[in-house]
Motif scaffolding. Sequence first.
Motif, PDB file in Angstrom:
ATOM      1  N   LEU A 147       0.827  -1.196   0.000  1.00  0.00           N
ATOM      2  CA  LEU A 147       0.000   0.000   0.000  1.00  0.00           C
ATOM      3  C   LEU A 147       0.865   1.251   0.000  1.00  0.00           C
ATOM      4  CD1 LEU A 147      -2.561  -1.137   2.742  1.00  0.00           C
ATOM      5  CD2 LEU A 147      -2.688  -1.503   0.269  1.00  0.00           C
ATOM      6  N   THR A 148       0.334   2.305  -0.606  1.00  0.00           N
ATOM      7  CA  THR A 148       1.072   3.568  -0.616  1.00  0.00           C
ATOM      8  C   THR A 148       1.213   4.126   0.787  1.00  0.00           C
ATOM      9  OG1 THR A 148      -1.015   4.704  -1.080  1.00  0.00           O
ATOM     10  CG2 THR A 148       0.397   4.173  -2.960  1.00  0.00           C
ATOM     11  N   PHE A 149       0.248   3.790   1.661  1.00  0.00           N
ATOM     12  CA  PHE A 149       0.344   4.180   3.066  1.00  0.00           C
ATOM     13  C   PHE A 149      -0.222   3.050   3.894  1.00  0.00           C
ATOM     14  CE2 PHE A 149      -1.668   6.015   6.886  1.00  0.00           C
ATOM     15  CZ  PHE A 149      -0.537   6.525   7.502  1.00  0.00           C
ATOM     16  N   GLY A 150       0.600   2.489   4.757  1.00  0.00           N
ATOM     17  CA  GLY A 150       0.164   1.300   5.478  1.00  0.00           C
ATOM     18  C   GLY A 150       0.057   1.463   6.966  1.00  0.00           C
ATOM     19  N   GLY A 151       0.116   2.677   7.482  1.00  0.00           N
ATOM     20  CA  GLY A 151       0.031   2.864   8.922  1.00  0.00           C
ATOM     21  C   GLY A 151      -1.356   2.556   9.452  1.00  0.00           C
ATOM     22  N   LYS A 152      -1.448   2.335  10.756  1.00  0.00           N
ATOM     23  CA  LYS A 152      -2.743   2.068  11.372  1.00  0.00           C
ATOM     24  C   LYS A 152      -2.718   2.493  12.827  1.00  0.00           C
ATOM     25  CE  LYS A 152      -1.717  -2.675  12.842  1.00  0.00           C
ATOM     26  NZ  LYS A 152      -2.129  -4.089  12.790  1.00  0.00           N
ATOM     27  N   ASP A 153      -3.910   2.700  13.371  1.00  0.00           N
ATOM     28  CA  ASP A 153      -4.055   3.012  14.785  1.00  0.00           C
ATOM     29  C   ASP A 153      -3.971   1.710  15.561  1.00  0.00           C
ATOM     30  OD1 ASP A 153      -4.726   3.777  17.306  1.00  0.00           O
ATOM     31  OD2 ASP A 153      -6.697   4.601  16.799  1.00  0.00           O
ATOM     32  N   SER A 154      -2.911   1.545  16.340  1.00  0.00           N
ATOM     33  CA  SER A 154      -2.712   0.288  17.064  1.00  0.00           C
ATOM     34  C   SER A 154      -3.624   0.164  18.264  1.00  0.00           C
ATOM     35  CB  SER A 154      -1.255   0.179  17.534  1.00  0.00           C
ATOM     36  OG  SER A 154      -0.994   1.151  18.535  1.00  0.00           O
ATOM     37  N   GLY A 155      -4.215   1.263  18.696  1.00  0.00           N
ATOM     38  CA  GLY A 155      -5.073   1.218  19.870  1.00  0.00           C
ATOM     39  C   GLY A 155      -4.320   1.407  21.170  1.00  0.00           C
ATOM     40  N   ALA A 156      -2.991   1.552  21.107  1.00  0.00           N
ATOM     41  CA  ALA A 156      -2.206   1.747  22.325  1.00  0.00           C
ATOM     42  C   ALA A 156      -2.520   3.116  22.923  1.00  0.00           C
ATOM     43  CB  ALA A 156      -0.719   1.632  22.018  1.00  0.00           C
ATOM     44  N   LEU A 157      -2.617   3.173  24.235  1.00  0.00           N
ATOM     45  CA  LEU A 157      -2.977   4.402  24.932  1.00  0.00           C
ATOM     46  C   LEU A 157      -1.943   4.696  26.005  1.00  0.00           C
ATOM     47  CD1 LEU A 157      -5.028   6.667  25.669  1.00  0.00           C
ATOM     48  CD2 LEU A 157      -6.095   5.008  27.222  1.00  0.00           C
ATOM     49  N   PHE A 158      -1.379   5.899  25.970  1.00  0.00           N
ATOM     50  CA  PHE A 158      -0.475   6.329  27.027  1.00  0.00           C
ATOM     51  C   PHE A 158      -1.299   7.134  28.024  1.00  0.00           C
ATOM     52  CE2 PHE A 158       2.273   5.607  23.427  1.00  0.00           C
ATOM     53  CZ  PHE A 158       3.341   4.919  23.995  1.00  0.00           C
ATOM     54  N   SER A 159      -1.538   6.578  29.177  1.00  0.00           N
ATOM     55  CA  SER A 159      -2.394   7.228  30.158  1.00  0.00           C
ATOM     56  C   SER A 159      -1.825   6.991  31.546  1.00  0.00           C
ATOM     57  CB  SER A 159      -3.823   6.674  30.070  1.00  0.00           C
ATOM     58  OG  SER A 159      -4.638   7.267  31.047  1.00  0.00           O
ATOM     59  N   TYR A 160      -1.444   8.070  32.207  1.00  0.00           N
ATOM     60  CA  TYR A 160      -0.855   7.952  33.541  1.00  0.00           C
ATOM     61  C   TYR A 160      -1.867   7.335  34.504  1.00  0.00           C
ATOM     62  CZ  TYR A 160       1.867   9.185  37.669  1.00  0.00           C
ATOM     63  OH  TYR A 160       2.592   9.130  38.826  1.00  0.00           O
ATOM     64  N   ARG A 161      -1.367   6.416  35.333  1.00  0.00           N
ATOM     65  CA  ARG A 161      -2.150   5.661  36.301  1.00  0.00           C
ATOM     66  C   ARG A 161      -3.069   4.635  35.641  1.00  0.00           C
ATOM     67  NH1 ARG A 161      -3.931  10.145  40.901  1.00  0.00           N
ATOM     68  NH2 ARG A 161      -1.827  10.503  41.719  1.00  0.00           N
ATOM     69  N   LYS A 162      -2.942   4.448  34.337  1.00  0.00           N
ATOM     70  CA  LYS A 162      -3.680   3.379  33.667  1.00  0.00           C
ATOM     71  C   LYS A 162      -2.729   2.233  33.363  1.00  0.00           C
ATOM     72  CE  LYS A 162      -7.942   4.847  33.360  1.00  0.00           C
ATOM     73  NZ  LYS A 162      -9.056   4.069  33.935  1.00  0.00           N
ATOM     74  N   ASN A 163      -1.840   2.462  32.400  1.00  0.00           N
ATOM     75  CA  ASN A 163      -0.862   1.424  32.109  1.00  0.00           C
ATOM     76  C   ASN A 163       0.564   1.957  32.220  1.00  0.00           C
ATOM     77  OD1 ASN A 163      -1.081   3.065  29.944  1.00  0.00           O
ATOM     78  ND2 ASN A 163      -1.462   1.460  28.419  1.00  0.00           N
ATOM     79  N   MET A 164       0.750   2.990  33.027  1.00  0.00           N
ATOM     80  CA  MET A 164       2.076   3.532  33.310  1.00  0.00           C
ATOM     81  C   MET A 164       2.270   3.671  34.811  1.00  0.00           C
ATOM     82  SD  MET A 164       2.856   6.602  30.665  1.00  0.00           S
ATOM     83  CE  MET A 164       3.112   6.324  28.940  1.00  0.00           C
ATOM     84  N   LYS A 165       3.469   3.316  35.268  1.00  0.00           N
ATOM     85  CA  LYS A 165       3.807   3.535  36.671  1.00  0.00           C
ATOM     86  C   LYS A 165       4.450   4.906  36.870  1.00  0.00           C
ATOM     87  CE  LYS A 165       4.438  -1.341  37.854  1.00  0.00           C
ATOM     88  NZ  LYS A 165       5.396  -2.363  38.353  1.00  0.00           N
ATOM     89  N   SER A 166       5.133   5.388  35.827  1.00  0.00           N
ATOM     90  CA  SER A 166       5.757   6.708  35.912  1.00  0.00           C
ATOM     91  C   SER A 166       5.860   7.275  34.510  1.00  0.00           C
ATOM     92  CB  SER A 166       7.155   6.610  36.551  1.00  0.00           C
ATOM     93  OG  SER A 166       8.015   5.829  35.737  1.00  0.00           O
ATOM     94  N   ILE A 167       6.117   8.576  34.431  1.00  0.00           N
ATOM     95  CA  ILE A 167       6.220   9.235  33.136  1.00  0.00           C
ATOM     96  C   ILE A 167       7.249  10.353  33.233  1.00  0.00           C
ATOM     97  CG2 ILE A 167       4.329  10.845  33.645  1.00  0.00           C
ATOM     98  CD1 ILE A 167       3.542  10.625  30.680  1.00  0.00           C
ATOM     99  N   GLN A 168       8.029  10.545  32.180  1.00  0.00           N
ATOM    100  CA  GLN A 168       9.062  11.578  32.164  1.00  0.00           C
ATOM    101  C   GLN A 168       9.054  12.251  30.804  1.00  0.00           C
ATOM    102  OE1 GLN A 168      13.209  10.285  32.022  1.00  0.00           O
ATOM    103  NE2 GLN A 168      13.728  11.835  33.543  1.00  0.00           N
ATOM    104  N   ARG A 169       9.180  13.569  30.798  1.00  0.00           N
ATOM    105  CA  ARG A 169       9.228  14.328  29.554  1.00  0.00           C
ATOM    106  C   ARG A 169      10.547  15.078  29.495  1.00  0.00           C
ATOM    107  NH1 ARG A 169       6.001  19.812  27.981  1.00  0.00           N
ATOM    108  NH2 ARG A 169       6.469  19.826  25.749  1.00  0.00           N
ATOM    109  N   THR A 170      11.251  14.985  28.363  1.00  0.00           N
ATOM    110  CA  THR A 170      12.520  15.685  28.161  1.00  0.00           C
ATOM    111  C   THR A 170      12.428  16.530  26.903  1.00  0.00           C
ATOM    112  OG1 THR A 170      13.761  13.891  29.205  1.00  0.00           O
ATOM    113  CG2 THR A 170      14.997  15.403  27.792  1.00  0.00           C
ATOM    114  N   VAL A 171      12.770  17.809  27.016  1.00  0.00           N
ATOM    115  CA  VAL A 171      12.827  18.716  25.869  1.00  0.00           C
ATOM    116  C   VAL A 171      14.286  19.069  25.646  1.00  0.00           C
ATOM    117  CG1 VAL A 171      12.085  20.909  24.900  1.00  0.00           C
ATOM    118  CG2 VAL A 171      10.536  19.611  26.399  1.00  0.00           C
ATOM    119  N   ASP A 172      14.828  18.755  24.470  1.00  0.00           N
ATOM    120  CA  ASP A 172      16.251  18.942  24.165  1.00  0.00           C
ATOM    121  C   ASP A 172      16.362  19.783  22.902  1.00  0.00           C
ATOM    122  OD1 ASP A 172      18.924  18.804  23.594  1.00  0.00           O
ATOM    123  OD2 ASP A 172      19.086  16.629  23.862  1.00  0.00           O
ATOM    124  N   THR A 173      16.964  20.969  23.022  1.00  0.00           N
ATOM    125  CA  THR A 173      17.098  21.858  21.861  1.00  0.00           C
ATOM    126  C   THR A 173      18.523  21.911  21.334  1.00  0.00           C
ATOM    127  OG1 THR A 173      17.470  23.764  23.305  1.00  0.00           O
ATOM    128  CG2 THR A 173      15.186  23.287  22.664  1.00  0.00           C
TER     129      THR A 173
END
Length: 536
Positions: free
Chosen positions: A480-506
């Motif tokens: 297919l010319t485009f074969g991506g799909k929505d996997s259904g994975a959800l990033f949700s704190y206190r759902k399927n994550m024990k911790s979360i970290q965000r890093t911004v690097d310029t």
Amino acid sequence: QNIVNPTSEKTYLTATNDGSFFTDLGEKIVVGGWINPTTYSIGQTFIPIFSTRNGPGQPILYMSLYQGRLRLMLYNNAGTLFYDTSEIPSISFVNNGWYFITTIINRTDKTIQNFIGDRSNGATWQSPVRNYTGVLNEECTADIVVGMLQDTYYYAGGFDDWFFEKDSKLTMEDIHLHFKSSIQANGADSASQVDALTEPGAVILKQEDNKYPGSGVLYTIPKKCSLGGNGRVSVTSEYIAGTTAISLVETSTSDDLEDWTSWQTIGPTGELISPNRAYIRYRITLTTEDETKTPKLIEVVLHDIPKPAYEKLGFARPVVLDSNGAWDAVLENAFDVIVTSEINGADILEFKIPFHDLKRESIENEKQIQIVDDVYRIRTITDEKSQEGNIITHVYAEADFYDLAFSTDKQPIEFNADTADVPMKYALEGTEWSVGNVNVTTKRTWESEEKNALSILREVQNIHGGDLIFDSANRLVHLLTFGGKDSGALFSYRKNMKSIQRTVDTRSLVTRLYAYGKDGMTFSSINNNKAYVEDY
């Protein structure tokens, strides 16, 4: 029997009563079977079919044809006839026709109902529910005689599958269903090219003059379908490669045994293509290249493959499948489940499970394992013991399509201004996979020297472009010319994550780009006197 001259041939069938035939009759008794009458049986006044009037002792019932019409007579223990009715059905018997006739006698309600089915056109007739008074002769010790009465009257024609059932649970609906089902099948037909009688539990080609025909087609009786998930057909057979084969398996489905869908060939791994209906029937072709040998069909089974246990990847757990693709075990206690699925790249599944989990024993090398819609094959199983003494099983599995790397060797081949589907079809020849949707339209001339199907497919993608998508459930490969799909994975704190970290690097951030060419050339002349392009 008695086809030439009933008055001289005088053949009939006797079932000798051991004294138990008519004891403990229960609420209902049912008697019936197939008849194939000749003109003689239809034209004579009295033609016996199922009789207890030949003794010893007093009779209980007598079924016959009276002037070509179904007649039933019932007797009490004194031998007195208390019921005698000839039906006038909408179906008329004709010479050499096959008819299924049945009588249901309800002793509790004191009712009688008759059924006639015409195999030639599927027509059916049911008599009105008739009442009777009197008590059937449960003391009857007479033999059952089929096709003869008192050495005087004889039936001419064929019988098949006759039965007498006491304390029966059969209803008129059951009789109707049995008839509608049985007329579909041809395994026992004299005119058929297949034979379901000679070898018990198997169907072979019908041998005549010590020779098997080149092919024969078996039509089966309908079976219940009504799948809860997806259907998959498995066929068990014995054959000689290159000589005999079960060459084609087709299905048709129906909700009422009357209107059937068109015949559909099953998928490469047995996938049911016909729509899901209440009933399913099979059309199976047996072939041979040697008139002295025949394939042998042993069993056809429809498996109900449940829908995926999970619909969203983010909440999914691995499901171990059996050899037919049905659920074997849902691994609810699996953890650290990681799916690595790259477009045009790797597709693997890894997870861990406690060694002492009760479902650990279902995990075996080369077994298939499913997560959402994707199917993987277990390659390595590693049991590890931690310093704390906990034993964990680590499972590594590869997508089902990895097996395409082990296809039969492919020979070098040149493609001349061909679209991508041409080399894809060549790559998949001899495998259980087929080409799916291809919307990449580029044409390329090139030579493939790859040795296996997967390598050729990777090369096709590299040359023609697009994304390779492997549909393991249906054994299809799409480009297919485009074969991506929505996997259904959800990033949700206190759902399927024990911790979360965000890093911004310029540190590698670029918002303005300058380009310099020969003799100090810049973008200025084409960019409103700006020597740069920017994006921020």
